[in-house]
Write a protein that holds these residues in place. Structure first.
Motif, PDB file in Angstrom:
ATOM      1  N   GLY A   1      14.134 -49.378 -13.661  1.00  0.00           N
ATOM      2  CA  GLY A   1      15.421 -49.108 -14.094  1.00  0.00           C
ATOM      3  C   GLY A   1      15.872 -47.971 -14.574  1.00  0.00           C
ATOM      4  N   PHE A   2      15.144 -47.052 -14.993  1.00  0.00           N
ATOM      5  CA  PHE A   2      15.271 -45.642 -15.321  1.00  0.00           C
ATOM      6  C   PHE A   2      15.188 -44.902 -14.000  1.00  0.00           C
ATOM      7  CE2 PHE A   2      13.157 -41.793 -16.186  1.00  0.00           C
ATOM      8  CZ  PHE A   2      13.787 -41.185 -16.997  1.00  0.00           C
ATOM      9  N   LEU A   3      13.877 -45.247 -12.830  1.00  0.00           N
ATOM     10  CA  LEU A   3      13.253 -44.304 -11.892  1.00  0.00           C
ATOM     11  C   LEU A   3      14.557 -44.546 -11.126  1.00  0.00           C
ATOM     12  CD1 LEU A   3       9.615 -44.556 -11.708  1.00  0.00           C
ATOM     13  CD2 LEU A   3      11.467 -42.649 -12.998  1.00  0.00           C
ATOM     14  N   HIS A   4      15.573 -45.827 -11.410  1.00  0.00           N
ATOM     15  CA  HIS A   4      16.344 -46.488 -10.352  1.00  0.00           C
ATOM     16  C   HIS A   4      17.714 -45.505 -10.172  1.00  0.00           C
ATOM     17  CE1 HIS A   4      18.936 -48.458  -7.288  1.00  0.00           C
ATOM     18  NE2 HIS A   4      19.863 -48.719  -7.981  1.00  0.00           N
ATOM     19  N   LEU A   5      17.805 -45.277 -11.534  1.00  0.00           N
ATOM     20  CA  LEU A   5      19.130 -44.445 -12.630  1.00  0.00           C
ATOM     21  C   LEU A   5      19.546 -43.193 -12.011  1.00  0.00           C
ATOM     22  CD1 LEU A   5      20.111 -47.085 -15.535  1.00  0.00           C
ATOM     23  CD2 LEU A   5      21.150 -46.845 -13.313  1.00  0.00           C
ATOM     24  N   LEU A   6      17.891 -42.437 -12.329  1.00  0.00           N
ATOM     25  CA  LEU A   6      17.726 -41.071 -12.253  1.00  0.00           C
ATOM     26  C   LEU A   6      17.543 -40.462 -10.519  1.00  0.00           C
ATOM     27  CD1 LEU A   6      16.741 -38.569 -13.464  1.00  0.00           C
ATOM     28  CD2 LEU A   6      14.498 -39.188 -12.782  1.00  0.00           C
ATOM     29  N   ARG A   7      17.429 -41.372  -9.883  1.00  0.00           N
ATOM     30  CA  ARG A   7      16.733 -40.997  -8.343  1.00  0.00           C
ATOM     31  C   ARG A   7      18.658 -41.031  -7.942  1.00  0.00           C
ATOM     32  NH1 ARG A   7      14.352 -40.900  -3.180  1.00  0.00           N
ATOM     33  NH2 ARG A   7      15.416 -41.849  -1.523  1.00  0.00           N
ATOM     34  N   ARG A   8      19.300 -42.805  -8.577  1.00  0.00           N
ATOM     35  CA  ARG A   8      20.537 -42.556  -8.236  1.00  0.00           C
ATOM     36  C   ARG A   8      21.849 -41.625  -8.446  1.00  0.00           C
ATOM     37  NH1 ARG A   8      24.198 -46.688  -7.901  1.00  0.00           N
ATOM     38  NH2 ARG A   8      25.240 -45.596  -6.593  1.00  0.00           N
ATOM     39  N   SER A   9      21.593 -40.748 -10.241  1.00  0.00           N
ATOM     40  CA  SER A   9      21.815 -39.448 -10.838  1.00  0.00           C
ATOM     41  C   SER A   9      22.088 -38.802  -9.413  1.00  0.00           C
ATOM     42  CB  SER A   9      22.348 -39.870 -11.886  1.00  0.00           C
ATOM     43  OG  SER A   9      21.672 -40.788 -12.972  1.00  0.00           O
ATOM     44  N   GLU A  10      20.224 -38.819  -9.541  1.00  0.00           N
ATOM     45  CA  GLU A  10      20.441 -37.160  -8.683  1.00  0.00           C
ATOM     46  C   GLU A  10      21.199 -36.965  -7.252  1.00  0.00           C
ATOM     47  OE1 GLU A  10      16.369 -37.501  -7.226  1.00  0.00           O
ATOM     48  OE2 GLU A  10      15.434 -36.362  -9.517  1.00  0.00           O
ATOM     49  N   GLY A  11      21.763 -38.445  -6.824  1.00  0.00           N
ATOM     50  CA  GLY A  11      22.743 -38.408  -4.991  1.00  0.00           C
ATOM     51  C   GLY A  11      24.136 -37.787  -6.599  1.00  0.00           C
ATOM     52  N   ALA A  12      24.255 -38.738  -7.181  1.00  0.00           N
ATOM     53  CA  ALA A  12      25.848 -38.311  -7.503  1.00  0.00           C
ATOM     54  C   ALA A  12      25.812 -36.788  -7.981  1.00  0.00           C
ATOM     55  CB  ALA A  12      26.097 -39.019  -9.166  1.00  0.00           C
ATOM     56  N   LEU A  13      24.634 -35.772  -7.884  1.00  0.00           N
ATOM     57  CA  LEU A  13      25.349 -34.438  -8.065  1.00  0.00           C
ATOM     58  C   LEU A  13      25.546 -33.764  -7.458  1.00  0.00           C
ATOM     59  CD1 LEU A  13      21.797 -33.837 -10.126  1.00  0.00           C
ATOM     60  CD2 LEU A  13      23.393 -33.794 -11.500  1.00  0.00           C
ATOM     61  N   LYS A  14      24.962 -34.257  -6.187  1.00  0.00           N
ATOM     62  CA  LYS A  14      25.501 -33.651  -4.810  1.00  0.00           C
ATOM     63  C   LYS A  14      26.992 -34.013  -4.402  1.00  0.00           C
ATOM     64  CE  LYS A  14      21.310 -34.607  -2.034  1.00  0.00           C
ATOM     65  NZ  LYS A  14      21.273 -35.122  -0.841  1.00  0.00           N
ATOM     66  N   GLY A  15      27.510 -35.190  -4.886  1.00  0.00           N
ATOM     67  CA  GLY A  15      29.363 -34.420  -4.834  1.00  0.00           C
ATOM     68  C   GLY A  15      29.151 -36.364  -4.168  1.00  0.00           C
ATOM     69  N   PRO A  16      30.405 -36.862  -3.794  1.00  0.00           N
ATOM     70  CA  PRO A  16      30.464 -38.179  -3.055  1.00  0.00           C
ATOM     71  C   PRO A  16      30.061 -38.558  -2.332  1.00  0.00           C
ATOM     72  CG  PRO A  16      32.777 -37.355  -3.084  1.00  0.00           C
ATOM     73  CD  PRO A  16      31.765 -35.993  -4.475  1.00  0.00           C
ATOM     74  N   GLY A  17      29.567 -39.276  -1.645  1.00  0.00           N
ATOM     75  CA  GLY A  17      28.907 -39.936  -1.347  1.00  0.00           C
ATOM     76  C   GLY A  17      27.638 -38.882  -0.444  1.00  0.00           C
ATOM     77  N   GLY A  18      27.101 -38.269  -2.007  1.00  0.00           N
ATOM     78  CA  GLY A  18      25.918 -37.783  -1.781  1.00  0.00           C
ATOM     79  C   GLY A  18      24.533 -38.372  -1.417  1.00  0.00           C
ATOM     80  N   GLY A  19      24.780 -39.977  -1.546  1.00  0.00           N
ATOM     81  CA  GLY A  19      23.354 -40.437  -1.179  1.00  0.00           C
ATOM     82  C   GLY A  19      22.592 -40.762  -2.597  1.00  0.00           C
ATOM     83  N   PRO A  20      21.344 -41.204  -2.454  1.00  0.00           N
ATOM     84  CA  PRO A  20      19.839 -41.589  -3.400  1.00  0.00           C
ATOM     85  C   PRO A  20      19.683 -39.917  -3.619  1.00  0.00           C
ATOM     86  CG  PRO A  20      19.223 -41.980  -1.049  1.00  0.00           C
ATOM     87  CD  PRO A  20      20.986 -41.824  -0.792  1.00  0.00           C
ATOM     88  N   GLY A  21      19.250 -38.747  -2.688  1.00  0.00           N
ATOM     89  CA  GLY A  21      19.173 -37.741  -3.094  1.00  0.00           C
ATOM     90  C   GLY A  21      17.871 -37.783  -2.286  1.00  0.00           C
ATOM     91  N   PRO A  22      16.630 -36.714  -2.414  1.00  0.00           N
ATOM     92  CA  PRO A  22      15.361 -36.855  -1.437  1.00  0.00           C
ATOM     93  C   PRO A  22      14.496 -38.424  -2.965  1.00  0.00           C
ATOM     94  CG  PRO A  22      15.909 -34.678  -2.422  1.00  0.00           C
ATOM     95  CD  PRO A  22      17.220 -35.379  -2.965  1.00  0.00           C
ATOM     96  N   GLY A  23      13.669 -37.749  -1.325  1.00  0.00           N
ATOM     97  CA  GLY A  23      12.174 -38.353  -2.353  1.00  0.00           C
ATOM     98  C   GLY A  23      11.623 -36.935  -3.130  1.00  0.00           C
ATOM     99  N   PRO A  24      10.712 -38.821  -4.465  1.00  0.00           N
ATOM    100  CA  PRO A  24      10.436 -37.374  -5.348  1.00  0.00           C
ATOM    101  C   PRO A  24       9.208 -36.618  -4.761  1.00  0.00           C
ATOM    102  CG  PRO A  24       9.621 -39.776  -5.404  1.00  0.00           C
ATOM    103  CD  PRO A  24      10.395 -39.722  -5.018  1.00  0.00           C
TER     104      PRO A  24
END
Length: 150
Positions: A127-150
């Protein structure tokens, strides 16, 4: 000549990455680095508390504790998801904090419900890793996606 770390993380770099986390106009890579530093600090702090608790908490297996563990984890996860939907520059920070809280809560409940409750620890970590990945995508702004993989 003073010694400097070879990986390039001096005190100034740490503070720069953490300050960039609060600045929506900062480069995405620096903000992501600040978010990962923040998450690592919180995980280390919570892990440092969980280790002594493993020795101190007695086993207390009860069916209502299982229900409390699942309801509490679900509530924390949903609250983090709602935080990520906000258009705030602090939304990813809040979501990561709630993700670490999710891991800690399931860790404590897993220690109480051992031996089978220890299976809640990997659930909290996922759950933490999922939220971290989603948060990285949210840093890009709206529609930023989940972000790049680890």
């Amino acid at each position: 000549m003073p010694w400097k770390p070879s990986w390039g993380f001096g005190k100034e770099a740490l503070f720069r990455a953490l300050a960039a986390l609060l600045d929506p106009k900062a480069p995405w890579g620096l903000r992501r680095q600040g978010l990962c530093l923040y998450a690592a600090f919180l995980l280390g702090l919570q892990g440092g508390v969980l280790l002594p608790l493993a020795l101190l908490l007695p086993q207390a297996s009860h069916p209502l504790l299982w229900a409390l563990a699942l309801a509490g984890a679900g509530g924390l996860f949903l609250r983090a998801q709602m935080a990520l939907r906000e258009e705030s520059p602090l939304a990813p920070v809040v979501a990561v904090g709630l993700g670490v809280g999710l891991f800690f809560f399931l860790g404590v409940m897993g220690l109480l419900l051992r031996p089978w409750g220890l299976g809640l620890l990997p659930v909290g970590a996922m759950g933490f890793l999922h939220l971290l990945r989603r948060s990285e995508g949210a840093l890009k702004g709206p529609g930023g996606g989940p972000g790049p993989g680890p």
